[in-house]
Design a protein around this motif. Structure first.
Motif, PDB file in Angstrom:
ATOM      1  N   GLN A 187       0.829  -1.219   0.000  1.00 34.23           N
ATOM      2  CA  GLN A 187       0.000   0.000   0.000  1.00 34.23           C
ATOM      3  C   GLN A 187       0.857   1.261   0.000  1.00 34.23           C
ATOM      4  N   ILE A 188       1.852   1.306   0.856  1.00 35.37           N
ATOM      5  CA  ILE A 188       2.685   2.508   0.987  1.00 35.37           C
ATOM      6  C   ILE A 188       3.477   2.763  -0.292  1.00 35.37           C
ATOM      7  N   SER A 189       4.090   1.717  -0.827  1.00 31.85           N
ATOM      8  CA  SER A 189       4.921   1.891  -2.033  1.00 31.85           C
ATOM      9  C   SER A 189       4.082   2.268  -3.235  1.00 31.85           C
ATOM     10  N   ARG A 190       2.856   1.726  -3.323  1.00 31.08           N
ATOM     11  CA  ARG A 190       1.990   2.027  -4.462  1.00 31.08           C
ATOM     12  C   ARG A 190       1.559   3.490  -4.453  1.00 31.08           C
ATOM     13  N   VAL A 191       1.279   4.042  -3.288  1.00 35.94           N
ATOM     14  CA  VAL A 191       0.764   5.420  -3.197  1.00 35.94           C
ATOM     15  C   VAL A 191       1.882   6.445  -3.292  1.00 35.94           C
ATOM     16  N   PHE A 192       3.025   6.175  -2.645  1.00 36.60           N
ATOM     17  CA  PHE A 192       4.104   7.170  -2.625  1.00 36.60           C
ATOM     18  C   PHE A 192       5.199   6.879  -3.649  1.00 36.60           C
ATOM     19  N   HIS A 193       5.023   5.810  -4.452  1.00 36.69           N
ATOM     20  CA  HIS A 193       5.940   5.493  -5.550  1.00 36.69           C
ATOM     21  C   HIS A 193       7.389   5.414  -5.078  1.00 36.69           C
ATOM     22  N   CYS A 194       7.601   4.695  -3.975  1.00 35.88           N
ATOM     23  CA  CYS A 194       8.943   4.601  -3.420  1.00 35.88           C
ATOM     24  C   CYS A 194       9.123   3.255  -2.722  1.00 35.88           C
ATOM     25  N   PRO A 195      10.364   2.850  -2.508  1.00 31.86           N
ATOM     26  CA  PRO A 195      10.588   1.631  -1.723  1.00 31.86           C
ATOM     27  C   PRO A 195      10.242   1.868  -0.260  1.00 31.86           C
ATOM     28  N   VAL A 196       9.914   0.797   0.430  1.00 27.78           N
ATOM     29  CA  VAL A 196       9.649   0.834   1.874  1.00 27.78           C
ATOM     30  C   VAL A 196      10.727  -0.011   2.545  1.00 27.78           C
ATOM     31  N   ARG A 197      11.468   0.585   3.454  1.00 31.36           N
ATOM     32  CA  ARG A 197      12.555  -0.112   4.123  1.00 31.36           C
ATOM     33  C   ARG A 197      12.222  -0.322   5.603  1.00 31.36           C
ATOM     34  N   ASN A 198      12.474  -1.530   6.058  1.00 36.99           N
ATOM     35  CA  ASN A 198      12.208  -1.888   7.441  1.00 36.99           C
ATOM     36  C   ASN A 198      13.418  -1.576   8.322  1.00 36.99           C
ATOM     37  N   THR A 199      13.175  -1.344   9.606  1.00 38.89           N
ATOM     38  CA  THR A 199      14.249  -1.141  10.570  1.00 38.89           C
ATOM     39  C   THR A 199      13.872  -1.826  11.873  1.00 38.89           C
ATOM     40  N   TYR A 200      14.860  -2.032  12.714  1.00 38.65           N
ATOM     41  CA  TYR A 200      14.622  -2.594  14.040  1.00 38.65           C
ATOM     42  C   TYR A 200      15.619  -1.957  14.987  1.00 38.65           C
ATOM     43  N   GLY A 201      15.150  -1.529  16.127  1.00 38.17           N
ATOM     44  CA  GLY A 201      16.046  -0.922  17.093  1.00 38.17           C
ATOM     45  C   GLY A 201      15.377  -0.781  18.442  1.00 38.17           C
ATOM     46  N   LEU A 202      16.183  -0.640  19.474  1.00 41.58           N
ATOM     47  CA  LEU A 202      15.676  -0.516  20.835  1.00 41.58           C
ATOM     48  C   LEU A 202      16.240   0.742  21.476  1.00 41.58           C
ATOM     49  N   SER A 203      15.394   1.468  22.185  1.00 46.19           N
ATOM     50  CA  SER A 203      15.836   2.673  22.881  1.00 46.19           C
ATOM     51  C   SER A 203      16.900   2.370  23.921  1.00 46.19           C
ATOM     52  N   GLU A 204      16.972   1.104  24.348  1.00 47.13           N
ATOM     53  CA  GLU A 204      17.965   0.701  25.325  1.00 47.13           C
ATOM     54  C   GLU A 204      19.377   0.670  24.745  1.00 47.13           C
ATOM     55  N   LEU A 205      19.509   0.936  23.443  1.00 44.12           N
ATOM     56  CA  LEU A 205      20.804   0.981  22.747  1.00 44.12           C
ATOM     57  C   LEU A 205      21.555  -0.345  22.828  1.00 44.12           C
ATOM     58  N   VAL A 206      20.843  -1.454  22.678  1.00 47.28           N
ATOM     59  CA  VAL A 206      21.506  -2.755  22.700  1.00 47.28           C
ATOM     60  C   VAL A 206      21.579  -3.400  21.326  1.00 47.28           C
ATOM     61  N   CYS A 207      20.754  -2.977  20.392  1.00 51.57           N
ATOM     62  CA  CYS A 207      20.862  -3.497  19.029  1.00 51.57           C
ATOM     63  C   CYS A 207      20.104  -2.593  18.068  1.00 51.57           C
ATOM     64  N   GLY A 208      20.524  -2.664  16.801  1.00 51.59           N
ATOM     65  CA  GLY A 208      19.862  -1.936  15.735  1.00 51.59           C
ATOM     66  C   GLY A 208      19.999  -2.729  14.457  1.00 51.59           C
ATOM     67  N   ALA A 209      19.085  -2.496  13.519  1.00 52.13           N
ATOM     68  CA  ALA A 209      19.138  -3.201  12.233  1.00 52.13           C
ATOM     69  C   ALA A 209      18.434  -2.363  11.183  1.00 52.13           C
ATOM     70  N   SER A 210      18.843  -2.543   9.935  1.00 52.51           N
ATOM     71  CA  SER A 210      18.238  -1.791   8.829  1.00 52.51           C
ATOM     72  C   SER A 210      18.199  -2.659   7.586  1.00 52.51           C
ATOM     73  N   GLU A 211      17.187  -2.416   6.752  1.00 50.65           N
ATOM     74  CA  GLU A 211      16.973  -3.230   5.555  1.00 50.65           C
ATOM     75  C   GLU A 211      17.751  -2.683   4.372  1.00 50.65           C
ATOM     76  N   CYS A 212      18.440  -3.577   3.679  1.00 58.87           N
ATOM     77  CA  CYS A 212      19.202  -3.187   2.494  1.00 58.87           C
ATOM     78  C   CYS A 212      18.322  -3.278   1.249  1.00 58.87           C
ATOM     79  N   SER A 213      18.874  -2.912   0.120  1.00 56.30           N
ATOM     80  CA  SER A 213      18.110  -2.918  -1.132  1.00 56.30           C
ATOM     81  C   SER A 213      17.746  -4.328  -1.580  1.00 56.30           C
ATOM     82  N   ALA A 214      18.441  -5.331  -1.035  1.00 57.73           N
ATOM     83  CA  ALA A 214      18.131  -6.728  -1.380  1.00 57.73           C
ATOM     84  C   ALA A 214      17.053  -7.315  -0.484  1.00 57.73           C
ATOM     85  N   GLY A 215      16.571  -6.525   0.479  1.00 58.59           N
ATOM     86  CA  GLY A 215      15.477  -6.966   1.337  1.00 58.59           C
ATOM     87  C   GLY A 215      15.898  -7.655   2.611  1.00 58.59           C
TER      88      GLY A 215
END
Length: 458
Positions: A263-291
């Motif tokens: 839905q988001i990509s169809r309306v805004f004509h852009c890729p949607v990238r996922n992320t994961y992170g914790l305010s506790e500053l113990v881990c973070g993650a981000s989605e690359c172009s390969a998914g």
């Protein structure tokens, strides 16, 4: 009268001034003259081999374990008690540390403050508290600058934007008075070049105001809760409006589902990238172009342990995510159980980076449906495909054999769609009672977060 009450009584220009003042204060904590150098170093590490990255991470981990055992009261007491009982386990081996429950941090946060730091010189963060009880976390400025350099490198630069790019956010802050009946339903934060859109005023009547504001402020990317971004996109589509073309939409704080991406990509004509992170500053993650969702080895080390025991799962299996932070010596958290479930993936990734992969994040441990035959079902988003005229839905497990599905109907919803939804659920859950209930809206939790699945039996 609180500061928030005073803020909401201000005319819009003064609200912009107040938001920007707060933004400039946060910018000092998050960025410094070393930021760009840290960004480039993070990007350069992505070209390292998996072996070199692992050695780098293990060196950071060893330093943090030694620091925690020697200079953090909670851990000092833990190891002293173990020594008195004749336990001579080495603290430089992560597996010798017990799993840390969130309740321990919530109930005694100051016990985790390092003796090396003065509380008054630290940034005090309060997590949103999905269960209604937030945590207090203290963060060193040096750690925050490194953390946000990783944000810049892997949330923005990977997607062709940077921290001076104009952007919009859909989050949980009440930036406009709740009883406001006309725009602005947003506030401009000059310090971050950020248009903060209120998620509490968005509906079919106001959606055109939101899109016009994004155009007027020349927003180039969108960041926020996926449920809110999908709601914005869905309402724009339903109203037949043309949304601005964005460079990327970046999802955070909630699980991202396939139907939301569509839905988001169809309306805004852009890729949607996922992320994961914790305010506790113990881990973070981000989605690359390969998914692939790549973990940040600089931030911490992530383990996957079994649901019912503190033992590692077989490679690729889903379990509890346990994280040890390597970035915030002011309040180190060792083998911290944040409450999420997921699994680790395999390398190499098609993007060419050797950063470790978080294959799946299934949401919170209490957001899992347990079937009568003992299966644990964490991702049910495929039942809400793009062909389902439903704006949003929430699945609640009431008892061991009964679930309720609350849904907000979109135009065109018919009984055949509901029958199809029921069949899809039965295919996955088996012989469970399924009650479909239409509602006007799905309630949000603390800080506006949306829980797609809620279990009342855990």
């Amino acid at each position: 009268m609180t500061l928030i009450d005073v803020y909401h009584r201000l005319p819009y220009p003064l609200r912009v001034l107040a938001a920007s003042a707060r933004g400039y204060a946060l910018r000092w904590w998050r960025y410094g003259p070393e930021t760009e150098q840290l960004v480039q170093a993070a990007l350069e590490r992505e070209t390292w081999s998996a072996e070199k990255l692992n050695a780098y991470q293990q060196e950071r981990l060893a330093h943090m374990l030694h620091h925690a055992a020697r200079e953090v009261p909670f851990y000092q007491n833990e190891w002293n008690q173990r020594r008195k009982k004749g336990d001579h386990s080495a603290w430089d081996l992560l597996e010798n540390w017990p799993v840390l429950k969130k309740a321990s941090v919530r109930d005694h946060p100051r016990a985790f403050l390092s003796d090396r730091f003065r509380q008054q010189r630290l940034f005090e963060e309060h997590t949103s508290g999905t269960t209604g009880t937030p945590l207090t976390i203290w963060q060193d400025r040096t750690a925050l600058i490194e953390w946000y350099a990783l944000f810049e490198a892997r949330w923005r630069r990977w997607n062709g934007v940077h921290r001076n790019t104009r952007w919009a956010i859909l989050g949980g802050q009440v930036v406009s008075p709740i009883n406001a009946s006309r725009p602005p339903y947003w506030v401009w934060n000059q310090a971050f070049h950020q248009l903060y859109l209120s998620s509490y005023h968005l509906n079919i009547r106001t959606v055109s105001d939101y899109l016009n504001a994004m155009d007027r402020y020349q927003v180039e990317y969108l960041y926020g809760y996926p449920s809110m971004m999908e709601n914005l996109a869905g309402l724009a589509h339903e109203a037949g409006l043309t949304a601005p073309v964005l460079k990327v939409a970046i999802s955070n704080a909630e699980p991202l589902f396939d139907h939301q991406v569509s839905q988001i990509s169809r309306v805004f004509h852009c890729p949607v990238r996922n992320t994961y992170g914790l305010s506790e500053l113990v881990c973070g993650a981000s989605e690359c172009s390969a998914g692939a969702l790549h973990l940040w080895p600089e931030a911490g080390l992530v383990e996957v342990l079994a649901d019912e025991a503190d033992t590692p799962v077989t490679s690729g299996q889903t379990g509890r995510l346990i994280a040890t932070g390597c970035i915030n010596p002011a309040m180190p958290l060792i083998r911290y159980e944040a409450g999420d479930r997921g699994s680790l993936g395999k390398l190499p990734c098609a993007c060419g980076r050797c950063l470790p992969v978080l294959a799946a994040v299934e949401g919170r441990m209490d957001d899992v449906i347990t079937t009568p035959d003992g299966r644990r079902i964490g991702r049910l988003d495929p039942v809400f495909k793009a062909d389902m005229p439903i704006r949003e839905a929430q699945i609640i497990q009431e008892t061991s054999n009964c679930i309720t599905v609350k849904y907000v109907a979109a135009p065109g919803l018919q009984q055949k769609h509901l029958n199809d939804l029921q069949n899809r659920l039965m295919d996955r859950l088996g012989a469970m009672q399924i009650a479909l209930t239409e509602v006007e809206s799905i309630p949000r939790g603390p800080n506006g977060k949306f829980r797609a699945v809620i279990s009342k039996i855990h």
